[in-house]
Scaffold this active site. Structure first.
Site, mmCIF file in Angstrom:
data_model
loop_
_atom_site.group_PDB
_atom_site.id
_atom_site.type_symbol
_atom_site.label_atom_id
_atom_site.label_comp_id
_atom_site.label_asym_id
_atom_site.label_seq_id
_atom_site.Cartn_x
_atom_site.Cartn_y
_atom_site.Cartn_z
ATOM 1 N N HIS A 125 0.838 -1.207 0.000
ATOM 2 C CA HIS A 125 0.000 0.000 0.000
ATOM 3 C C HIS A 125 0.872 1.257 0.000
ATOM 4 O O HIS A 125 0.699 2.161 -0.838
ATOM 5 C CB HIS A 125 -0.910 -0.020 1.226
ATOM 6 C CG HIS A 125 -1.825 1.155 1.353
ATOM 7 N ND1 HIS A 125 -3.198 1.050 1.318
ATOM 8 C CD2 HIS A 125 -1.577 2.488 1.539
ATOM 9 C CE1 HIS A 125 -3.745 2.244 1.447
ATOM 10 N NE2 HIS A 125 -2.785 3.142 1.599
ATOM 11 N N GLU A 126 1.824 1.307 0.917
ATOM 12 C CA GLU A 126 2.661 2.507 1.030
ATOM 13 C C GLU A 126 3.636 2.626 -0.137
ATOM 14 O O GLU A 126 3.982 3.739 -0.547
ATOM 15 C CB GLU A 126 3.415 2.502 2.363
ATOM 16 C CG GLU A 126 2.529 2.379 3.604
ATOM 17 C CD GLU A 126 1.411 3.406 3.666
ATOM 18 O OE1 GLU A 126 1.535 4.475 3.037
ATOM 19 O OE2 GLU A 126 0.404 3.147 4.356
ATOM 20 N N HIS A 129 1.959 4.426 -2.876
ATOM 21 C CA HIS A 129 2.051 5.873 -2.654
ATOM 22 C C HIS A 129 3.425 6.396 -3.070
ATOM 23 O O HIS A 129 3.535 7.462 -3.696
ATOM 24 C CB HIS A 129 1.820 6.204 -1.178
ATOM 25 C CG HIS A 129 0.401 6.076 -0.733
ATOM 26 N ND1 HIS A 129 -0.672 6.418 -1.527
ATOM 27 C CD2 HIS A 129 -0.134 5.652 0.455
ATOM 28 C CE1 HIS A 129 -1.797 6.207 -0.857
ATOM 29 N NE2 HIS A 129 -1.501 5.741 0.338
#
Length: 223
Positions: A125-126, A129
């Site tokens: 997820h990160e 980003h």
């Protein structure tokens, strides 16, 4: 001489046994609080959680197909990620991780992962980003930009798999994935200091939904 040496080598090491016992004793005390003060217990628990977090991080960065894939794509994009860019730290109880664009690091919230798979999803997820920051130069104060990255990160990371949603108490047979992605994206955008209220977050997510949900880069499809 060689026989004696061999016999000695086969004996357990007193030092090794003592180290194992001390390590077990510290872990036991940290969990139960027996034999130590509350301050000492919390400190020992923090040390243990940090150790587990860093061990899992290392294993995932080396062996998780999804994490390794993202790391390779970031390196190819000119934004290589090293272990130092993933920092295990104590966090509040309502989060498992976060990306800090100004520092270029991912925070992994030690003690907040119920499994290595949970940490894997958080790292991916990160990293999404990070990828968006690298490729698209995201303005995180722009709610549409933030919403797009959150939609992609929640969709591509495994955060919205059926088993994860079931654990959170959400259950649906129809459009479960889309519902989860939208809900989590809205909550993340609403937490942005630049967002005044939940309605504004919903509006930002709705405005970019179609294009951002369909964008699976750098994956070929939803992970």
């Amino acid at each position: 001489m060689s026989t004696t040496s061999g016999a000695t080598g086969s004996q357990p090491s007193a030092t090794g046994d003592a180290n194992i016992f001390n390590k077990w004793s510290r872990k036991f005390s940290a969990v139960t609080g027996i034999g130590i003060t509350e301050e000492e217990r919390l400190r020992e628990l923090e040390i243990h959680q940090n150790s587990v977090c860093n061990r899992w991080k290392k294993e995932l960065m080396n062996y998780s197909p999804a994490v390794v894939f993202m790391l390779k794509r970031l390196e190819q994009a000119g934004c290589p990620v090293a272990p130092k860019h993933l920092s295990c730290q104590p966090c509040s109880y309502n989060r498992s991780g976060g990306f800090v664009p100004s520092a270029g690091i991912i925070i992994l919230c030690q003690g907040r992962f119920w499994s290595k798979t949970h940490m894997e999803h958080t790292i991916v997820h990160e990293l999404v980003h990070m990828y968006d920051q690298c490729i698209f130069k995201v303005d995180w104060n722009n709610l549409r930009h933030h919403a797009c990255s959150e939609i992609r990160a929640n969709s591509l990371s495994g955060d919205c798999r059926w088993t994860r949603e079931l654990r959170r108490g959400f259950f649906s047979f129809t459009k479960q994935h889309q519902t989860c992605v939208r809900r989590r994206a809205v909550l993340s955008v609403a937490a942005n200091p630049a967002c005044p209220d939940i309605e504004t977050a919903e509006k930002a997510v709705n405005e970019v939904w179609d294009s951002c949900f369909a964008d699976t880069r750098p994956f070929d499809e939803v992970y």
